[in-house]
Motif scaffolding. Structure first.
Motif, PDB file in Angstrom:
ATOM      1  N   THR A 198       0.837  -1.192   0.000  1.00  0.00           N
ATOM      2  CA  THR A 198       0.000   0.000   0.000  1.00  0.00           C
ATOM      3  C   THR A 198       0.874   1.244   0.000  1.00  0.00           C
ATOM      4  OG1 THR A 198      -0.152   0.025   2.411  1.00  0.00           O
ATOM      5  CG2 THR A 198      -1.895  -1.129   1.220  1.00  0.00           C
ATOM      6  N   ILE A 254      -6.589   1.577 -11.145  1.00  0.00           N
ATOM      7  CA  ILE A 254      -7.410   0.513 -10.550  1.00  0.00           C
ATOM      8  C   ILE A 254      -7.844  -0.471 -11.618  1.00  0.00           C
ATOM      9  CG2 ILE A 254      -9.573  -0.003  -9.349  1.00  0.00           C
ATOM     10  CD1 ILE A 254      -9.363   2.714  -8.011  1.00  0.00           C
ATOM     11  N   GLN A 264      -7.836  -1.198  -5.114  1.00  0.00           N
ATOM     12  CA  GLN A 264      -7.980   0.208  -4.731  1.00  0.00           C
ATOM     13  C   GLN A 264      -6.812   0.997  -5.315  1.00  0.00           C
ATOM     14  OE1 GLN A 264      -8.907   0.900  -0.526  1.00  0.00           O
ATOM     15  NE2 GLN A 264      -9.309  -1.298  -0.292  1.00  0.00           N
ATOM     16  N   ASP A 265      -6.960   2.310  -5.351  1.00  0.00           N
ATOM     17  CA  ASP A 265      -5.975   3.158  -6.014  1.00  0.00           C
ATOM     18  C   ASP A 265      -4.568   2.961  -5.477  1.00  0.00           C
ATOM     19  OD1 ASP A 265      -5.048   6.592  -5.946  1.00  0.00           O
ATOM     20  OD2 ASP A 265      -5.036   5.270  -7.694  1.00  0.00           O
ATOM     21  N   GLN A 315      -3.444   0.299  -3.498  1.00  0.00           N
ATOM     22  CA  GLN A 315      -3.236  -1.061  -3.012  1.00  0.00           C
ATOM     23  C   GLN A 315      -2.902  -1.969  -4.175  1.00  0.00           C
ATOM     24  OE1 GLN A 315      -6.744  -3.077  -1.559  1.00  0.00           O
ATOM     25  NE2 GLN A 315      -5.579  -4.258  -0.059  1.00  0.00           N
TER      26      GLN A 315
END
Lengths: 109, 114
Positions: free
Chosen positions: B24, B53, B70-71, B73
């Motif tokens: 992340t 994404i 997610q953006d 992750q």
């Protein structure tokens, strides 16, 4: 194809100067990067060159010649902690880094 | 400031077991994300990269896969590990619109498949 060449291993003496060479051929060119990687750790950024010439940052300097597809990393006043691998990488036309295999630098007292 | 987190730091897994490594990034939006593998004493091998994404580009065909739910992750997975999957796995990020920026790496995961 894309190719980055650098010596596999170099040995130098504590307190001396060492120059690590790198030649590159990439599809487009958006800069040349040098990274340092200690054994078992992640690479960390050292320098970036996009224009011809020498960039100096403390004991480390990096040189670029775009016409020759050539760069070098110069390390002065070598310390034992400088023992590491040094990775050369060229940023291509897609802004992706193309990596050399790295040069393992061994510093002897 | 931007930071990148990668875990776990070390992992020992039996052959045939699944894998999930997570990465992340904090402090930035829409980063380019990368998964690399480094065999002992070797250079960096790009496995996957993502510019957004759900957008994954695979560089090396193998039994690994990546996802970006997610953006900020990025996940590396395998359904069944092979002995040859052992190595040092590195996640990295880069701003998509800053030419002079290189990649910033996470601290890495050392995977040993036994």
């Amino acid at each position: 194809g894309q190719n980055i060449d650098q010596p596999t291993e170099m040995t130098a003496t504590e307190g001396a100067i060492v120059q690590i060479n790198c030649t590159y051929q990439t599809s487009g060119f958006n800069g040349l990067f040098w990274y340092q990687q200690h054994a078992g750790e992640a690479p960390t950024f050292l320098s970036y060159n996009v224009l011809d010439g020498l960039e100096e940052k403390g004991r480390f300097s990096s040189f670029l010649s775009r016409s020759k597809g050539y760069s070098y990393l110069l390390l002065k006043e070598l310390q034992m902690k400088d023992s590491a691998s040094y990775l050369c990488a060229s940023k291509d036309s897609n802004y992706q880094l193309i990596w050399g295999a790295g040069t393992k630098l061994i510093i002897k007292p | 400031s931007q930071t990148i987190h990668q875990w776990p730091a070390t992992l020992v897994q039996p052959v045939g077991s699944p894998l999930s490594l997570e990465c992340t990034v904090e402090g930035t939006s829409n980063p380019n994300l990368y998964w690399y593998r480094q065999a002992a004493g070797r250079g960096l091998q790009l496995l996957f990269y993502s510019v957004g994404i759900g957008q994954i580009s695979s560089e090396v065909p193998q039994n690994l896969s990546a996802s970006r739910p997610q953006d900020r992750q990025f996940i590396l997975s395998s359904k069944k590990l092979l002995l040859s999957d052992s190595g040092f796995y590195l996640c990295a990020w880069a701003p998509p619109d800053r030419v002079s920026y290189g990649y910033t790496f996470g601290s890495g995961t050392r995977l040993t498949v036994v």
